[in-house]
Design an enzyme around this catalytic site. Sequence first.
Site, short mmCIF file in Angstrom:
data_model
loop_
_atom_site.label_atom_id
_atom_site.label_comp_id
_atom_site.label_asym_id
_atom_site.label_seq_id
_atom_site.Cartn_x
_atom_site.Cartn_y
_atom_site.Cartn_z
N LYS A 97 0.83 -1.20 0.00
CA LYS A 97 0.00 0.00 0.00
C LYS A 97 0.87 1.25 0.00
CE LYS A 97 -3.92 2.10 2.44
NZ LYS A 97 -4.85 1.98 3.57
N SER A 154 -9.45 2.51 1.69
CA SER A 154 -8.38 3.20 0.98
C SER A 154 -7.30 2.26 0.42
CB SER A 154 -7.72 4.23 1.91
OG SER A 154 -7.15 3.59 3.05
N SER A 178 -10.76 0.02 5.69
CA SER A 178 -9.90 0.22 4.52
C SER A 178 -9.36 -1.06 3.92
CB SER A 178 -8.73 1.14 4.88
OG SER A 178 -9.07 2.48 4.64
#
Length: 439
Positions: A97, A154, A178
Site C-alpha cells: 500500500k 483506501s 480500509s
Amino acid sequence: MTGNRAWTSAGASSRPPGRIARDPMPAVGIAAEVTAGRIAAREVVREALARIAEADTAIRAFSTVWPARALEYAADVDRAVRDGARLPLAGVPLGVKATQRLSAPSVARLVAAGCVPVGATSTPGPGTPWQTWGTTDRGRTRNPLRADLSPGGSSAGSAAAVAAGMVPLATGSDGAGSVRIPAAWCGVLGLKPTGGLLPVPGSPAERPRRSVPGPLARTAADAAACFAALTGTSAPAPEPPERPLRTAWSATLGCADTRQPVAATARAFLDGLARAGAVAPQSAAVRLPDAADCWRVLRARRPPGTADGREGGREDSTEDGAASGTAAGPGAAASAGRTGAELAAGLDRVFGAVELLATPTTPNPPHGHSGPGGDMSVALTWAFNITGHPAISLPAGRTGAGEPVGLQLVAAHGREADLLAVAAAAETVPRSQPRPRSR
C-alpha cells in the site's frame, strides 16, 4: 530449475506461447516451490512484473512499480534459500500500500519472511473527502470485476492487484474498513486483525489500535500465512471448523441503512456456509449504537506525534470516506467515551452468546468513479475499529445487478483463527451470480 512462468496454476502450461496465464499460483504454493528449489524467486518475480505490465495499463492498481529493486530482493531470497533458510513466504510477490513504507514493521516482517515487494499500490491520495477509491498519475483505479465501479479503499490498489492476479498478496491498513471494503468490492479476502496485535510506528504498545495493518489475499491459506508472518507465529494452513460456529446475523447492526440486494446476497452466502457445516446461524437481535461521531472524535484526538494508522507516518488525514474534522471538545469527547463503552458492552453480550457476528461488509454496493454520494460505506465496519475486534471480509457473490458483495465476519478479540477457518470452508461454497438480463 524450471523456466520462466513455471509458477502458474495447474493447466497454465496449455496456454498459447507468450500469453500470461490468468491465475497465479497461491502464495503458499510459490513459497513451497521456491523453498524446494524447483523455481527461483527471480523467475517468480519476473512473471509478476510481466503480469503487472500486461494488466495494469487498464486497472491502474499500482502507483509505482519497482522492477530493479524487486529483482534484487528476489536474488536475496534465492541466496538465503541456497544457504538453507526456511522462509515461510519465500519469493512471494507483494503489493505494498502506497501509504506504507518498506521499513514499517508490518512490511518489514513480510520481507523478512521472504516476500518480494514489487510496487506501491494506489490509494485515494490527498484532497478528497471520500476514501473508497484509488488514483494514480494515469487515472483512477478500476475494479477488476467491473471497470465502471470503484474498487473501494483506501487500500484500493492492493485489493485490485490481488483480484486481477497481478500478485497473490498485498498489504493494507484498516482504520474504518480500509481493508475490508476493497476486499468486498473486488471479491477477495481482507483481514483486519485484533487492534493492538500488530505494531504500528509511534503508538504505545499498551494502547488499543483503531487502525491496524492487514493482508489482502485470494485464499484462506495465503491470508493465514501472511497473518502468521505479521505476528511472528507459525500455524498450519486453516481447515474448516470441526463443528459449526454459533453465528449471529445482523443486516444493519441496528444503525445502518443497508440495501436489500446487498443484505440478501450476504445472507445467502451465510446460509451456504451453514449448509457446509461451518456456521450455525442463531436467532439474536444485535443493536449497536451508531459509531460515526465516536469514530470521528477518536480520529481527531490522536495523540501528538503518533501515526495513528499511518504506517511510517504517511497515511492521509481522512480514511474510508469519513473526514477526521477538528479536535473534539469536552462534551464530544465524553459522548464518544459513552458510545465506545456501549459498543464494547454490546459486543460483550453478543460474544457471550455466539462465536461470530455476521453482517454484509458494506450497506451499499460499490459506487461509481464519481463518488459515493450520501452512502456511508463504513457504517458496518468502523465500530470494530473502535472496539478492536478482528474481522474478515469474504467474497459473497453479486447482486442481481452484478455488483460484488462481501460477507463480514467478526470474532472475539484474538480469535482470528475462527475467521480463517470459516474462510477456508467458504472456498467450497457457491456464490450467488446475477442472472442474465432479459432483452
